[in-house]
Design a protein around this motif. Structure first.
Motif, mmCIF file in Angstrom:
data_model
loop_
_atom_site.group_PDB
_atom_site.id
_atom_site.type_symbol
_atom_site.label_atom_id
_atom_site.label_comp_id
_atom_site.label_asym_id
_atom_site.label_seq_id
_atom_site.Cartn_x
_atom_site.Cartn_y
_atom_site.Cartn_z
ATOM 1 N N UNK A 96 0.860 -1.189 0.000
ATOM 2 C CA UNK A 96 0.000 0.000 0.000
ATOM 3 C C UNK A 96 0.894 1.236 0.000
ATOM 4 N N UNK A 97 0.288 2.351 -0.372
ATOM 5 C CA UNK A 97 0.997 3.640 -0.317
ATOM 6 C C UNK A 97 -0.041 4.725 -0.106
ATOM 7 N N UNK A 98 0.415 5.960 0.113
ATOM 8 C CA UNK A 98 -0.491 7.071 0.426
ATOM 9 C C UNK A 98 -0.450 8.144 -0.663
ATOM 10 N N UNK A 135 -5.593 9.175 0.478
ATOM 11 C CA UNK A 135 -5.998 8.035 -0.344
ATOM 12 C C UNK A 135 -5.042 6.888 -0.007
ATOM 13 N N UNK A 136 -5.615 5.798 0.495
ATOM 14 C CA UNK A 136 -4.802 4.612 0.776
ATOM 15 C C UNK A 136 -4.890 3.726 -0.462
ATOM 16 N N UNK A 137 -3.752 3.595 -1.128
ATOM 17 C CA UNK A 137 -3.688 2.855 -2.388
ATOM 18 C C UNK A 137 -3.206 1.436 -2.102
ATOM 19 N N UNK A 138 -4.016 0.470 -2.514
ATOM 20 C CA UNK A 138 -3.633 -0.938 -2.373
ATOM 21 C C UNK A 138 -2.830 -1.329 -3.613
ATOM 22 N N UNK A 139 -1.653 -1.890 -3.403
ATOM 23 C CA UNK A 139 -0.789 -2.267 -4.542
ATOM 24 C C UNK A 139 -0.209 -3.649 -4.270
ATOM 25 N N UNK A 140 -1.071 -4.665 -4.337
ATOM 26 C CA UNK A 140 -0.603 -6.013 -4.008
ATOM 27 C C UNK A 140 0.510 -6.496 -4.931
ATOM 28 N N UNK A 161 -11.030 9.005 -13.242
ATOM 29 C CA UNK A 161 -10.845 9.639 -11.931
ATOM 30 C C UNK A 161 -9.596 9.072 -11.252
ATOM 31 N N UNK A 162 -9.412 7.767 -11.351
ATOM 32 C CA UNK A 162 -8.254 7.130 -10.717
ATOM 33 C C UNK A 162 -6.949 7.638 -11.334
ATOM 34 N N UNK A 163 -6.972 7.855 -12.662
ATOM 35 C CA UNK A 163 -5.769 8.394 -13.326
ATOM 36 C C UNK A 163 -5.476 9.802 -12.798
ATOM 37 N N UNK A 164 -6.526 10.615 -12.625
ATOM 38 C CA UNK A 164 -6.314 11.971 -12.083
ATOM 39 C C UNK A 164 -5.771 11.921 -10.657
ATOM 40 N N UNK A 165 -6.273 10.967 -9.872
ATOM 41 C CA UNK A 165 -5.826 10.876 -8.474
ATOM 42 C C UNK A 165 -4.366 10.414 -8.415
ATOM 43 N N UNK A 198 -3.324 6.940 -9.533
ATOM 44 C CA UNK A 198 -3.124 5.498 -9.395
ATOM 45 C C UNK A 198 -2.493 4.921 -10.656
ATOM 46 N N UNK A 199 -1.692 3.904 -10.464
ATOM 47 C CA UNK A 199 -1.042 3.229 -11.588
ATOM 48 C C UNK A 199 -1.747 1.910 -11.860
ATOM 49 N N UNK A 200 -1.375 1.296 -12.957
ATOM 50 C CA UNK A 200 -1.895 -0.028 -13.334
ATOM 51 C C UNK A 200 -1.697 -1.009 -12.168
ATOM 52 N N UNK A 201 -2.722 -1.797 -11.881
ATOM 53 C CA UNK A 201 -2.587 -2.809 -10.814
ATOM 54 C C UNK A 201 -2.857 -2.277 -9.423
#
Ligand SMILES: Cc1cc2nc3c(=O)[nH]c(=O)nc-3n(C[C@H](O)[C@H](O)[C@H](O)COP(=O)(O)O)c2cc1C
Length: 195
Positions: free
Chosen positions: A49-51, A100-105, A151-155, A157-160
């Motif tokens: 995860x990342x912020x 935003x807590x980004x899940x990046x498994x 929206x995710x691209x604007x925030x 977030x990357x692929x996956x």
């Protein structure tokens, strides 16, 4: 006087983002909060995860991009309705701070993705508790922006990557009335040996 840990846990209540005002965390409180958030169970220490921090003028700027993404993504919608929702999207960050807590498994390991996503959920929960411990209120949401590709691209977030939660943090003048809570006894069984 600030409540004790057990009192805070027993009384925890979310406050809608629109009811979260200034003051928000100072820069040093934010650093402390993110350090608390990162102190979660994490199988094999993958840090899955990342912020992404959204605060100050960035809130309105990102809101404008999200409103535009909503318009572009809903060309068939009646213009009045589209504008109404675009307006809501433009105000998605009313609280002083959103994390935003980004899940990046990591899919290359033996650790199941669900366990990594659960760790990201624990990060969100720690953020809420940490915010409360510092005297703030908060809420964990997802919603349209967490599920729309543009929206995710604007925030950012990357692929996956996926949004585990958007945790809004600020100060509430009052906390909503209690809501019904699950009947813990009805949800609990006690294992005993067969026969
Ligand atoms: C993953 C996740 C996503 C959520 N998304 C939303 C949301 O988009 N909007 C919302 O109003 N509540 C959302 N909630 C629920 C709120 O966080 C909160 O639990 C609810 O307002 C009830 O308040 P309480 O936490 O005091 O029980 C979400 C909860 C979770 C765990």
């Amino acid at each position: 006087m600030r409540e004790t840990l057990i009192e805070a846990l027993e009384a925890r209540r979310s406050v809608p983002a629109a009811a979260l005002s200034e003051p928000g965390p100072t820069p040093s409180e934010l650093a402390r909060l993110l350090t608390i958030a990162a102190r979660v169970p994490d199988h094999a220490m993958l840090v899955p995860w990342r912020f992404i921090v959204i605060e100050g003028a960035a809130r309105r700027a990102l809101g404008a991009l999200l409103a535009e993404a909503y318009r572009a993504g809903n060309p068939q919608m009646a213009p009045e309705k589209r504008e109404k929702f675009a307006g809501i999207m433009s105000r998605l960050f009313p609280a002083p701070l959103a994390v935003v807590v980004v899940s990046r498994p990591n899919r290359e390991t033996m650790i199941p993705v669900v366990e990594q996503e659960l760790s990201a959920g624990a990060v969100c929960m720690n953020l809420l508790h940490g915010a409360r411990a510092l005297g703030f209120n908060g809420i964990w949401v997802t919603g349209w922006a967490a599920n729309d590709a543009q929206a995710l691209a604007h925030i950012g977030l990357a692929e996956g990557e996926r949004v585990a939660g958007i945790v809004h943090i600020g100060t509430a003048s009052e906390v909503p009335a209690e809501r019904p809570r699950p009947d813990v006894a009805a949800l609990t069984t006690r294992w005993s040996p067969p026969g």
